[in-house]
Design a protein around this motif. Sequence first.
Motif, short mmCIF file in Angstrom:
data_model
loop_
_atom_site.label_atom_id
_atom_site.label_comp_id
_atom_site.label_asym_id
_atom_site.label_seq_id
_atom_site.Cartn_x
_atom_site.Cartn_y
_atom_site.Cartn_z
N LEU A 1 0.88 -1.89 -0.31
CA LEU A 1 -0.01 0.14 -0.31
C LEU A 1 1.34 1.12 0.23
O LEU A 1 0.60 1.88 -0.61
CB LEU A 1 -0.65 -0.05 0.94
CG LEU A 1 -2.00 -1.15 1.02
CD1 LEU A 1 -2.91 -1.28 2.12
CD2 LEU A 1 -3.02 -0.73 0.01
N ASN A 50 -4.87 -9.15 0.45
CA ASN A 50 -5.04 -8.96 -1.10
C ASN A 50 -5.25 -9.90 -2.03
O ASN A 50 -4.44 -10.70 -2.61
CB ASN A 50 -4.31 -7.84 -1.11
CG ASN A 50 -4.14 -7.04 -2.16
OD1 ASN A 50 -4.81 -6.72 -2.92
ND2 ASN A 50 -2.51 -6.93 -3.33
N THR A 51 -6.85 -9.99 -2.42
CA THR A 51 -6.74 -10.86 -3.57
C THR A 51 -6.83 -9.61 -4.70
O THR A 51 -6.56 -9.18 -4.78
CB THR A 51 -9.20 -11.37 -3.20
OG1 THR A 51 -9.43 -9.69 -3.41
CG2 THR A 51 -9.42 -11.81 -1.92
#
Length: 311
Positions: A1, A50-51
């Motif tokens: 991120l 986190n897909t």
Amino acid sequence: LPGPPFTHQQTPRKMVYYGQTSCEQDTERYLDVVKYVFSCYKKEVPLVINTMGWVKGEGLLLLIDLIRLLSPSHVVQMDLYDCKAMPPLTPEYVHFSAGLHTKGKQQSKCKQLGVGDMESWKYPEGEDLSAPQHKLLYVHPEFPRAGAAGDVRVHSSILRDMSILGYLGHLQSPDIGAVLPLHSLVPYQVPFNAVALRVIHTDVAPSNIMYAVNASWVGLCCIPEEVRCQTDGPVLLTQTPLCDCLGFGIVRGVDMEKKLYHILTPVPPENLRLVNCLLLGNIAIPNCVLVGQQGIEGEIPYVTSDYNYSI
């Protein structure tokens, strides 16, 4: 991120080399890998999953499987501005919808995944994994073109190349100076019979295996079984193992006379001692590594413009 992945790479606590940029060809192995990695989670700290961006067709069904399997406390779903990409993933929707390898509540009372011989996927006794209790945080943007990323495939391939280049940057000296080309770095010499070998994504005839391995990106892995070989090798696995990956490397040469792999890797020696398996997937070395090496005169190995597309 915080930024592009190649700028802040870290060694994971547990990693498996899947070997492909998409799980579309082998979703069963993908779920096995997710389950294997998730088993390392001790719940002492929050976990963010986190897909991937494949959320249409079978991708949505696979996402339902993942929610059932991992039982998250919260699901954050980000939609597009001008269209609904997928239905809201409420607990009720996941509960009653069939996944790719699991069945919804209305469709089956069976307590196991109903695909192939995945016996290891039986639900724990008394636990109904088809009844998720997560809280859905649904984000619907109110400004035009939100979520429209252009040609995502091109963007993703560039980021993957940057991640590989960032990883290879650890081969360079920390001292500020000229960046050394890969062919000037001293590789590790690994005997054929010291490591097992497996090509993940396709079938390769044993007589051609070294052509595939040479100048390739490989996962440096550790299988629990001891590698035993009656000859000088190579040791070829007949099935893809589900095992820990300790890092990556480039097979920069194969010495057929001395039965040695020449491997460049930034993995520290204390971890390399645990490596007993090389996995070759469908991840290519960035083109710039092959065509941009300084100091090479004449024809560059494995690079050609005289390509026969009819082969």
